[in-house]
Design a protein around this motif. Sequence first.
Motif, PDB file in Angstrom:
ATOM      1  N   ASP A 129       0.858  -1.190   0.000  1.00 48.56           N
ATOM      2  CA  ASP A 129       0.000   0.000   0.000  1.00 48.56           C
ATOM      3  C   ASP A 129       0.891   1.236   0.000  1.00 48.56           C
ATOM      4  O   ASP A 129       1.550   1.525   1.003  1.00 48.56           O
ATOM      5  N   ARG A 130       0.912   1.966  -1.092  1.00 47.23           N
ATOM      6  CA  ARG A 130       1.811   3.129  -1.188  1.00 47.23           C
ATOM      7  C   ARG A 130       1.391   4.255  -0.255  1.00 47.23           C
ATOM      8  O   ARG A 130       2.201   5.069   0.163  1.00 47.23           O
ATOM      9  N   ARG A 131       0.089   4.359   0.045  1.00 45.20           N
ATOM     10  CA  ARG A 131      -0.461   5.314   1.027  1.00 45.20           C
ATOM     11  C   ARG A 131      -0.225   6.781   0.631  1.00 45.20           C
ATOM     12  O   ARG A 131       0.081   7.628   1.476  1.00 45.20           O
ATOM     13  N   ARG A 132      -0.408   7.071  -0.631  1.00 47.24           N
ATOM     14  CA  ARG A 132      -0.324   8.466  -1.078  1.00 47.24           C
ATOM     15  C   ARG A 132      -1.485   9.296  -0.552  1.00 47.24           C
ATOM     16  O   ARG A 132      -1.472  10.532  -0.652  1.00 47.24           O
ATOM     17  N   TYR A 133      -2.488   8.632  -0.027  1.00 47.23           N
ATOM     18  CA  TYR A 133      -3.713   9.291   0.431  1.00 47.23           C
ATOM     19  C   TYR A 133      -3.601   9.866   1.830  1.00 47.23           C
ATOM     20  O   TYR A 133      -4.540  10.496   2.321  1.00 47.23           O
ATOM     21  N   ALA A 134      -2.496   9.641   2.520  1.00 46.18           N
ATOM     22  CA  ALA A 134      -2.372  10.026   3.925  1.00 46.18           C
ATOM     23  C   ALA A 134      -1.329  11.120   4.109  1.00 46.18           C
ATOM     24  O   ALA A 134      -0.453  11.313   3.271  1.00 46.18           O
ATOM     25  N   GLY A 135      -1.444  11.829   5.243  1.00 41.85           N
ATOM     26  CA  GLY A 135      -0.455  12.830   5.593  1.00 41.85           C
ATOM     27  C   GLY A 135      -0.749  14.196   5.015  1.00 41.85           C
ATOM     28  O   GLY A 135      -1.689  14.389   4.237  1.00 41.85           O
ATOM     29  N   SER A 136       0.070  15.152   5.400  1.00 39.44           N
ATOM     30  CA  SER A 136      -0.175  16.546   5.010  1.00 39.44           C
ATOM     31  C   SER A 136       0.015  16.773   3.516  1.00 39.44           C
ATOM     32  O   SER A 136      -0.502  17.742   2.959  1.00 39.44           O
ATOM     33  N   ALA A 137       0.764  15.889   2.850  1.00 35.08           N
ATOM     34  CA  ALA A 137       1.013  16.052   1.412  1.00 35.08           C
ATOM     35  C   ALA A 137       0.180  15.081   0.584  1.00 35.08           C
ATOM     36  O   ALA A 137       0.515  14.806  -0.571  1.00 35.08           O
ATOM     37  N   ARG A 138      -0.900  14.575   1.147  1.00 40.02           N
ATOM     38  CA  ARG A 138      -1.688  13.589   0.414  1.00 40.02           C
ATOM     39  C   ARG A 138      -2.264  14.192  -0.872  1.00 40.02           C
ATOM     40  O   ARG A 138      -2.557  15.396  -0.941  1.00 40.02           O
ATOM     41  N   VAL A 139      -2.422  13.316  -1.861  1.00 44.49           N
ATOM     42  CA  VAL A 139      -2.924  13.781  -3.148  1.00 44.49           C
ATOM     43  C   VAL A 139      -4.416  13.474  -3.255  1.00 44.49           C
ATOM     44  O   VAL A 139      -4.949  12.601  -2.553  1.00 44.49           O
TER      45      VAL A 139
END
Length: 297
Positions: A56-66
């Motif tokens: 799970d690359r998890r690009r959806y999480a954190g302050s820089a999520r896309v």
Amino acid sequence: MDLHERLLVQVSVRDVYDAATLAGHPGSGLVFTGQAGHDAVRMVRRAGYDGPLLADRRRYAGSARVRGTARLSADWIADQVEAGATVPLTDSGYVGRGDHEALHAILEQALQWDGAVAVLPVHARWVIEDRGTLLRTVTDYGSPVALVVEDGPPYRPVPLPLLSAGVAALGSLAYGARWAAIGVREVLRHLYPEPHEVRGGWRRGGARSAFVAERLEFVPVERLGEGTCGCSTCHGRPLRHLAEAEELHVNTHNAKALHGLHNRLMRATHRERWWHTLTQAAAAGGGTPRTTAPGTP
């Protein structure tokens, strides 16, 4: 390496050397989290682990999520396949409240890869107020999916696979999800709202929490009570001993205790009723539901 009815353990890439310890029991598997997740899959596969492996690359999480309208990466899909992942997961962005464009963008793009799982990281409203729309849209596209539900109000279990979940993963299995994944530590059991939204009292970071089966919740180790645990890690000792234990020991207890509940779920004749009984008992103060026979709901 079938995912059917598996309860996976979601870990970070730094857990690669402990992964087999955390997910070495039947019915389990691993989800490695982060940009190097496919590398961790490759390492564990080469070391001989033959259970299900996801990344799970998890690009959806954190302050820089896309946002979910972002282009999905063909290279990320190819890297997972080459590494030996059981199925590839898309590197999706976040689907905000009422963001139908993002939802459709992820599902539409995922169709270009046969067998790829469309990861749907959604605002909590999608599984509460817009639940019917979500389920109909997923059905219409026909692609396998995995939900990540942002922290919010409690919701009725959704019969779809979950990533980055807590005990809701067991609920989704009880309601018919093909598989689900529980995070090994706090940050991997949540999708936190963006900073400008109200967050409540969550404990971020690597603080150790132990799963207490009777309460169906993860409790900070310094707050554990008088209860004991019969899992093969604790051997009937008071749960309080975990306050002095290393993180791997705590996480191994968590995996074993959850595996025990998973086994009970798989034996239950009426799984939804079993889950309802279990959650009601936990809400009433951690009592143990009736177990007159193995799997009896």
